[in-house]
Design a protein around this motif. Sequence first.
Motif: not given
Length: 109
Positions: A7-13, A61-66, A90-95
């Motif tokens: 799995i590769l990720i581009d966090s910016d895009a 579910s939040v922007v800019n979280a890991k 993140s302190g947020a809900v994740c999926n």
Amino acid sequence: ISKWGAILIDSDAGDLGATDNELSERAAKRTARERCEKHGARSCKDALIYANECGVIAWPSVVNAKIIPHAGPTIEVASQAALSECEAISGAVCNIVYSQCSMPVFEKF
């Protein structure tokens, strides 16, 4: 015979590329990179390389979280670990946005 996933990720895009059941680590990384870059992502980085197990991605579910990748013996085990870590960080809900297994193939000789 070992089977590989990547799995590769581009966090910016906000893009990811993934593959499973490849015969080598190199093939898994190459296919995942091609899929990540398919729609214009330019900074695809290795998030998770795994063999003979399952890989998942937990997306907050939040922007800019890991974004949290995790591997485990089953999708359920990997998902529980990824969701727990993602929500704690993140302190947020994740999926779970990706889950797949690359299990070994046993051949009789």
